[in-house]
Enzyme design. Structure first.
Site, PDB file in Angstrom:
ATOM      1  N   ASP A  19      16.853   3.880  -3.648  1.00 58.95           N
ATOM      2  CA  ASP A  19      16.022   2.825  -3.059  1.00 58.95           C
ATOM      3  C   ASP A  19      14.768   2.602  -3.892  1.00 58.95           C
ATOM      4  O   ASP A  19      13.695   2.314  -3.365  1.00 58.95           O
ATOM      5  CB  ASP A  19      15.654   3.159  -1.603  1.00 58.95           C
ATOM      6  CG  ASP A  19      14.944   1.999  -0.897  1.00 58.95           C
ATOM      7  OD1 ASP A  19      15.166   0.844  -1.285  1.00 58.95           O
ATOM      8  OD2 ASP A  19      14.154   2.259   0.038  1.00 58.95           O
ATOM      9  N   TRP A  69       4.860  -1.989  -1.102  1.00 59.08           N
ATOM     10  CA  TRP A  69       4.540  -3.418  -1.207  1.00 59.08           C
ATOM     11  C   TRP A  69       3.043  -3.684  -1.326  1.00 59.08           C
ATOM     12  O   TRP A  69       2.633  -4.771  -1.757  1.00 59.08           O
ATOM     13  CB  TRP A  69       5.062  -4.168   0.027  1.00 59.08           C
ATOM     14  CG  TRP A  69       4.341  -3.750   1.279  1.00 59.08           C
ATOM     15  CD1 TRP A  69       4.697  -2.753   2.128  1.00 59.08           C
ATOM     16  CD2 TRP A  69       3.104  -4.268   1.770  1.00 59.08           C
ATOM     17  NE1 TRP A  69       3.761  -2.621   3.118  1.00 59.08           N
ATOM     18  CE2 TRP A  69       2.777  -3.546   2.933  1.00 59.08           C
ATOM     19  CE3 TRP A  69       2.255  -5.284   1.342  1.00 59.08           C
ATOM     20  CZ2 TRP A  69       1.621  -3.800   3.671  1.00 59.08           C
ATOM     21  CZ3 TRP A  69       1.104  -5.537   2.075  1.00 59.08           C
ATOM     22  CH2 TRP A  69       0.792  -4.803   3.224  1.00 59.08           C
TER      23      TRP A  69
END
Length: 719
Positions: free
Chosen positions: A333, A423
């Site tokens: 991931d 993010w």
């Protein structure tokens, strides 16, 4: 941009030109956002008109009214409570004295930027059951502006154009197949009248792409797929035919095909001079390459393009230009969807036009943004999956023991799936030539799941046992593990290729960043503070108790000559949902109190008293189920429940703690929620397509068992 004296930064305009501003569309004459205004966004200190402030996404403001000398006089000017207590991740836009922001559930609000007077609000009415399609909370990161319109991506996959003055819907279009687990949480960008937006959902099983829509009417203009569909022919785009050669198996199209992943859920940047749009591509679906691309191995064969890549496109057509893959054969991931930033700087004795990124995999990359040429890649956090980056090829030098898709054995990998940086936006200070990274360290046990099969209806499709790393019911051990989680503000020198300074925070998952010509870096923290640091030294100069964790990035602007700093506060997101709630309460209570906080020099407003964090003792029914039933419940909980209700059923401080659920002692009541969807409007959809009633009840028995284990630890917690 060239390194210039700070005094010149305030008056500087980007030396780029842009042609037409969108055929058939006339931007508003008074205060409208057009191509020229976006190109000169860096010089416009009064406003914040694009997600990253300018096309280069530097998040640097030329404003210098608030400085290292007077930041101690900063006070709360006004605050506005949000109407949803979920994660808040948005960057506000500020245009001509008005502030616009998105909140959880894709809602939009407008305020007078100086006084906080509410002007209008918009609720797209996202169906509550959409929440189960979102990997990382029902968040939204922001808006785009063009002409007299604002553009919003909604959680359920719509692109909506709003009138900036009234909030009225001008048009909306569906950008995804809503029958699949696509979501939209990222902010759109606008280039030459084209609204560009991606999507998320790779954990559940979709095929990633990014698309452009006409700002006039929402018509789709082009679509760029990031992974092949497994049926490429001579008529397919060349870049997809080349990608198809790096995949094996039937993950893309076969009976078990679930799209391959590669969603473009966040990062974009644009260079108008080169006319290149840069996008960050996400993880594979499933994560575990042994299932996603079985048989693929060796250099190039199993790279699975264009997963975990930075890709350069022509924004007018979506044409592929170049790519650089940060993690070939991605299996952890390790997305490359993290903040992409552009700058010009001297490296090795010559001026370079560079692109910079600190993706999840723990290496900070500097690339030539014209060609994609690798310049440097160095670890900014602890990394054990690779020992470095080959300077000739730009490929990682992998640690074979962490290649669980090859070994088939569990391994502790750093960084883990949350990455070394997620993010949360970075910021760049051109005067210091430093990139500020909201970094953290949190490893993860990756354990391949035996006989894994995808579930297209519900739950994570990752190919790993997400319950393998659950902590034992030992509070001392849990605290010891929690002590290894580190959150840091890292000031990275991209030329020297190392940190110049770093500041350690109380916990991971700290907020995005803002740098200013006043010599400051602003950041919110998981410890419920909003702070200002000296951009040169990292010295903490100011702090405000925000009463809630802050993960969103700040912005700054002026109204009538007064500089303001604004940040959206509200604890949430992937880490907040997965963290051990008991430890958070014991160490530093963090709850969600969603509100916008706005500051200026000399202001003296105050927040209302901080509410007490409810401490409800565990009082579960006795655990009488068999070990076999509890084991079944644990496996199903890990795959279908842990993403929202935390691994090991420990319960976060954002969503309901299932150990304290009033339905635990009543099988029928439990099934009315999990099977019948009684609470679907609140985000808890029915899992009837994925789980039998027996499996659902096994989950209940597992949660009861866990609740009893943790109840037995309460004396330790009291001590």
């Amino acid at each position: 941009m060239k390194r210039l004296a700070l005094a010149a930064l305030a008056a500087m305009a980007l030396p780029f030109t842009l042609g037409s501003c969108g055929e058939g569309y006339e931007p508003a004459a008074n205060g409208g956002i057009d191509g020229a205004r976006l190109l000169n966004a860096q010089a416009d200190g009064a406003n914040w008109i694009s997600y990253g402030r300018d096309y280069a996404e530097q998040r640097f403001s030329p404003l210098a009214q608030i400085t290292t000398e007077n930041v101690g006089e900063l006070g709360l000017a006004w605050a506005a409570d949000m109407d949803t207590a979920r994660g808040q991740e948005a960057t506000p836009l500020v245009m001509d004295g008005r502030l616009y922001l998105t909140t959880a559930w894709s809602k939009v609000k407008a305020f007078d930027a100086a006084t906080g007077e509410p002007l209008w609000s918009f609720d797209p009415q996202v169906p509550g059951e959409t929440a189960v399609k979102a990997c990382c909370d029902v968040v939204n990161r922001g808006l785009a502006a063009w002409g007299d319109r604002l553009f919003l991506g909604t959680l359920d996959g719509r692109l909506v154009a709003l009138d900036r003055d009234t909030g009225a819907v001008v048009w909306e279009t569906v950008t995804v197949d809503q029958s699949k687990s696509y979501t939209v949480t990222g902010a759109p960008r606008v280039i030459d009248g084209k609204v560009i937006i991606g999507n998320g959902g790779a954990e559940f099983g979709v095929r990633g792409y990014i698309a452009a829509y006409d700002a006039v009417d929402g018509e789709e203009l082009w679509r760029f797929y990031t992974v092949p569909d497994g049926e490429e022919t001579e008529g397919s785009p060349e870049y997809l035919r080349e990608a198809a050669a790096t995949w094996e198996g039937d993950t893309l199209t076969g009976e078990d095909g679930i799209g391959g992943g590669g969603t473009v859920w966040d990062a974009m940047a644009y260079d108008p001079e080169l006319d290149l749009l840069y996008i960050g591509v996400g993880n594979g679906s499933p994560w575990n390459r042994a299932y996603r691309s079985p048989g693929a191995d060796g250099r190039g064969e199993g790279d699975n393009l264009y997963l975990s890549s930075i890709v350069a496109l022509r924004p007018s057509t979506g044409e592929y230009v170049w790519h650089y893959q940060t993690t070939p054969g991605e299996t952890w991931d390790f997305t490359a969807t993290q903040h992409i930033m552009l700058a010009d700087m001297e490296i090795g004795g010559r001026e370079r036009q560079v692109l910079m990124q600190a993706p999840k995999n723990g290496f900070f990359y500097v690339l030539d943004r014209a060609t994609g040429e690798f310049i440097s890649g160095d670890p900014y956090v602890t990394v054990n999956w690779a020992t470095g980056i080959d300077p000739e090829t730009g490929r990682p030098i992998e640690n074979p023991e962490t290649r669980i898709d090859r070994t088939g054995q569990p391994a502790m990998v750093t960084p883990g799936a949350l990455g070394g940086h997620n993010w949360h936006p970075m910021a760049y200070h051109p005067g210091e030539n430093l990139v500020y990274i909201p970094a953290f360290e949190a490893g993860m046990v990756y354990a391949p799941q035996a006989d894994w099969k995808p579930d297209r209806a519900r739950g994570f499709n990752v190919g790993f046992d997400l319950g393998a790393g659950d902590l034992p019911p030992d509070l001392g051990f849990r605290r010891q593990v929690a002590g290894t989680l580190r959150g840091m503000l890292v000031a990275w020198d991209p030329v020297a290729k190392k940190a110049r300074w770093s500041v350690e925070h109380e916990g991971p998952w700290n907020g995005g960043l803002l740098a200013t010509a006043g010599g400051l870096v602003f950041q919110g923290t998981a410890g419920s503070d909003f702070k200002a640091f000296d951009a040169a030294s990292g010295e903490e100069l100011w702090s405000f108790a925000a009463q809630t964790g802050i993960v969103a990035p700040p912005v700054t602007y002026t109204v009538d000559g007064q500089q303001y700093v604004a940040v959206l506060a509200g604890w949430g997101g992937a880490y907040a949902l997965s963290v051990d709630g008991d430890l958070m309460k014991a160490k530093a209570p963090v709850r969600n109190i969603s509100r916008l906080l706005v500051f200026r020099l000399g202001a003296m407003a105050a927040l209302p008293p901080e509410p007490a964090l409810a401490d409800i003792p565990l009082d579960p029914p006795p655990s009488r189920a068999s070990a076999q039933t509890i084991a079944l419940g644990k496996a199903k909980y890990a795959r279908y429940c842990a993403v929202c209700h935390a691994p090991g059923a420990v319960g976060s401080t954002v969503l309901p703690d299932l150990r304290r659920s009033g339905t635990l002692g009543n099988k029928a009541a439990w099934l009315s929620v999990v099977h019948d969807g009684l609470l679907k409007d609140n985000g808890m959809a029915s899992f009837a397509e994925s789980l039998s009633k027996e499996e659902m009840d096994a989950i209940r028995e597992y949660v009861i068992a866990r609740a009893n284990e943790d109840k037995a630890m309460e004396p330790q917690a009291a001590d």
